[in-house]
Enzyme design. Structure first.
Site, PDB file in Angstrom:
ATOM      1  N   GLY A   1       0.776  -1.249   0.000  1.00 23.65           N
ATOM      2  CA  GLY A   1       0.000   0.000   0.000  1.00 23.65           C
ATOM      3  C   GLY A   1       0.798   1.285   0.000  1.00 23.65           C
TER       4      GLY A   1
ATOM      5  N   GLU B   1       3.989   3.972   5.980  1.00 23.27           N
ATOM      6  CA  GLU B   1       2.786   3.133   5.874  1.00 23.27           C
ATOM      7  C   GLU B   1       1.695   3.888   5.120  1.00 23.27           C
ATOM      8  OE1 GLU B   1       1.369   0.511   5.699  1.00 23.27           O
ATOM      9  OE2 GLU B   1       0.349  -0.204   7.489  1.00 23.27           O
ATOM     10  N   ASP B   2       0.800   3.151   4.473  1.00 25.46           N
ATOM     11  CA  ASP B   2      -0.283   3.833   3.755  1.00 25.46           C
ATOM     12  C   ASP B   2      -1.347   4.384   4.704  1.00 25.46           C
ATOM     13  OD1 ASP B   2      -1.237   1.278   4.415  1.00 25.46           O
ATOM     14  OD2 ASP B   2      -2.053   0.836   2.424  1.00 25.46           O
TER      15      ASP B   2
ATOM     16  N   ASP C   1      -5.264   2.064  10.541  1.00 26.63           N
ATOM     17  CA  ASP C   1      -6.703   1.864  10.679  1.00 26.63           C
ATOM     18  C   ASP C   1      -6.951   1.322  12.094  1.00 26.63           C
ATOM     19  OD1 ASP C   1      -9.339   1.730   9.457  1.00 26.63           O
ATOM     20  OD2 ASP C   1      -9.092  -0.425   9.354  1.00 26.63           O
TER      21      ASP C   1
ATOM     22  N   LYS D   1      -6.888   6.811  10.368  1.00 26.05           N
ATOM     23  CA  LYS D   1      -8.323   6.718  10.673  1.00 26.05           C
ATOM     24  C   LYS D   1      -8.476   6.473  12.170  1.00 26.05           C
ATOM     25  CE  LYS D   1     -10.343   4.543   6.553  1.00 26.05           C
ATOM     26  NZ  LYS D   1     -10.803   3.247   6.010  1.00 26.05           N
TER      27      LYS D   1
ATOM     28  N   PHE E   1     -13.931   4.017   3.419  1.00 28.49           N
ATOM     29  CA  PHE E   1     -12.921   3.252   2.699  1.00 28.49           C
ATOM     30  C   PHE E   1     -12.463   4.019   1.456  1.00 28.49           C
ATOM     31  CE2 PHE E   1     -10.899  -0.140   0.369  1.00 28.49           C
ATOM     32  CZ  PHE E   1     -10.287  -0.857   1.383  1.00 28.49           C
ATOM     33  N   VAL E   2     -11.145   4.106   1.295  1.00 24.44           N
ATOM     34  CA  VAL E   2     -10.598   4.816   0.136  1.00 24.44           C
ATOM     35  C   VAL E   2      -9.606   3.934  -0.622  1.00 24.44           C
ATOM     36  CG1 VAL E   2     -10.890   7.190   0.975  1.00 24.44           C
ATOM     37  CG2 VAL E   2      -8.863   5.892   1.673  1.00 24.44           C
TER      38      VAL E   2
ATOM     39  N   ASP F   1      -5.405  -0.175  -2.005  1.00 21.76           N
ATOM     40  CA  ASP F   1      -6.208  -1.069  -2.838  1.00 21.76           C
ATOM     41  C   ASP F   1      -7.586  -1.327  -2.272  1.00 21.76           C
ATOM     42  OD1 ASP F   1      -5.227  -2.675  -0.590  1.00 21.76           O
ATOM     43  OD2 ASP F   1      -6.099  -4.375  -1.660  1.00 21.76           O
TER      44      ASP F   1
ATOM     45  N   ARG G   1      -4.887   0.364  -7.044  1.00 18.88           N
ATOM     46  CA  ARG G   1      -3.702   1.027  -6.480  1.00 18.88           C
ATOM     47  C   ARG G   1      -3.164   2.072  -7.443  1.00 18.88           C
ATOM     48  NH1 ARG G   1      -2.015  -2.067  -2.033  1.00 18.88           N
ATOM     49  NH2 ARG G   1      -2.366  -4.300  -2.184  1.00 18.88           N
TER      50      ARG G   1
HETATM   51  P1  IMP Z   1      -4.670  -1.885  10.464  1.00 17.91           P
HETATM   52  O1  IMP Z   1      -3.819  -3.036  10.872  1.00 17.91           O
HETATM   53  O2  IMP Z   1      -6.138  -2.130  10.719  1.00 17.91           O
HETATM   54  O3  IMP Z   1      -4.231  -0.551  11.007  1.00 17.91           O
HETATM   55  O4  IMP Z   1      -4.653  -1.891   8.921  1.00 17.91           O
HETATM   56  C1  IMP Z   1      -3.838  -1.185   8.149  1.00 17.91           C
HETATM   57  C2  IMP Z   1      -3.985  -1.721   6.733  1.00 17.91           C
HETATM   58  O5  IMP Z   1      -5.342  -1.886   6.368  1.00 17.91           O
HETATM   59  C3  IMP Z   1      -3.437  -0.711   5.784  1.00 17.91           C
HETATM   60  O6  IMP Z   1      -2.051  -0.882   5.591  1.00 17.91           O
HETATM   61  C4  IMP Z   1      -4.259  -0.972   4.552  1.00 17.91           C
HETATM   62  O7  IMP Z   1      -3.644  -1.958   3.768  1.00 17.91           O
HETATM   63  C5  IMP Z   1      -5.572  -1.493   5.033  1.00 17.91           C
HETATM   64  N1  IMP Z   1      -6.637  -0.441   5.010  1.00 17.91           N
HETATM   65  C6  IMP Z   1      -7.284   0.102   6.053  1.00 17.91           C
HETATM   66  N2  IMP Z   1      -8.176   1.021   5.675  1.00 17.91           N
HETATM   67  C7  IMP Z   1      -8.086   1.077   4.322  1.00 17.91           C
HETATM   68  C8  IMP Z   1      -8.749   1.880   3.318  1.00 17.91           C
HETATM   69  O8  IMP Z   1      -9.604   2.747   3.554  1.00 17.91           O
HETATM   70  N3  IMP Z   1      -8.368   1.629   2.040  1.00 17.91           N
HETATM   71  C9  IMP Z   1      -7.429   0.710   1.698  1.00 17.91           C
HETATM   72  N4  IMP Z   1      -6.785  -0.041   2.595  1.00 17.91           N
HETATM   73  C10 IMP Z   1      -7.104   0.138   3.902  1.00 17.91           C
HETATM   74 MG    MG Z   2      -1.116  -2.013   4.065  1.00 20.08          MG
END
Ligand code: IMP
Ligand code: MG
Length: 181
Positions: A46, A101-102, A105, A133, A154-155, A161, A167
């Site tokens: 990402g 990191e992208d 979440d 987020k 969600f984006v 992706d 992407r």
């Molecule tokens: P976390 O472990 O829940 O913080 O997840 C992080 C990962 O979830 C990111 O690196 C993304 O790959 C994916 N992710 C979370 N929200 C989104 C979104 O809105 N769009 C795309 N990928 C997301």
């Molecule tokens: Mg990711």
């Protein structure tokens, strides 16, 4: 006109806004890491677009590496279980590590990655996230550099992706409802 126009509901953050923000972030990172041994780690997949843009805005002698972690699969809900699919190969002992990191979440991914890297005796470990987020957070983790804080929507695009697609959209977009069906 692009072949992907039919999946985009609206542009959330445009390529022009992203370009300005990335320059600003690069300048800040350049100031903060002056005289330090900096290793930038790109979290695949990402962060690749953000990483490659940001890297060129950092005016320091940096080294780079990549890692891949997953907890998502093809769903849009985090499982809480994080697997390191690809580790870095550089030695980070005594180095200043900045994880690129992208999006943060639930926070599970960054929490696991930070823990893993900290166990290798780096001088510091910080996180630079394109998106944050905070409303979805499950663990207490914060980005040290965050380009944009976003709501619970969600984006995709600019590296992010949906089910491994989109992407390559140049902007960060909200996708049409029909895409998820
Ligand atoms: P976390 O472990 O829940 O913080 O997840 C992080 C990962 O979830 C990111 O690196 C993304 O790959 C994916 N992710 C979370 N929200 C989104 C979104 O809105 N769009 C795309 N990928 C997301
Ligand atoms: Mg990711």
């Amino acid at each position: 006109m692009s072949n992907l126009d039919n999946v985009v509901e609206r542009v959330a953050i445009s390529r022009e806004e992203l370009s300005d923000k990335v320059k600003e972030l690069g300048k800040k990172i350049t100031e903060d890491y002056q005289g330090k041994d900096l290793v930038l780690i790109c979290v695949l997949r990402g962060a690749i677009v953000f990483f490659s843009d940001l890297l060129r805005q950092i005016d320091l002698p940096v080294t780079i590496d990549t890692l891949a972690a997953s907890s998502y699969g093809n769903s849009s809900v985090s499982s809480g279980k994080v697997i390191i699919e690809k580790d870095i190969s550089v030695d980070i002992q005594g180095k200043h590590v900045l994880i690129i990191e992208d999006i943060i979440d639930s926070g599970y991914t960054m929490n696991s990655v930070v823990d893993m890297l900290k166990s290798r005796s780096p001088a510091s470990v910080k996180i630079c996230a394109l998106l944050d987020k905070p409303s979805r957070r499950q663990v207490d983790i914060k980005g040290d550099y965050v380009a944009y804080t976003v709501g619970d929507e969600f984006v995709a695009g600019y590296g992010l992706d949906y089910a491994q697609l989109y992407r390559n959209l140049p902007d960060i977009c909200v996708l049409k409802e029909s895409v998820y069906r």
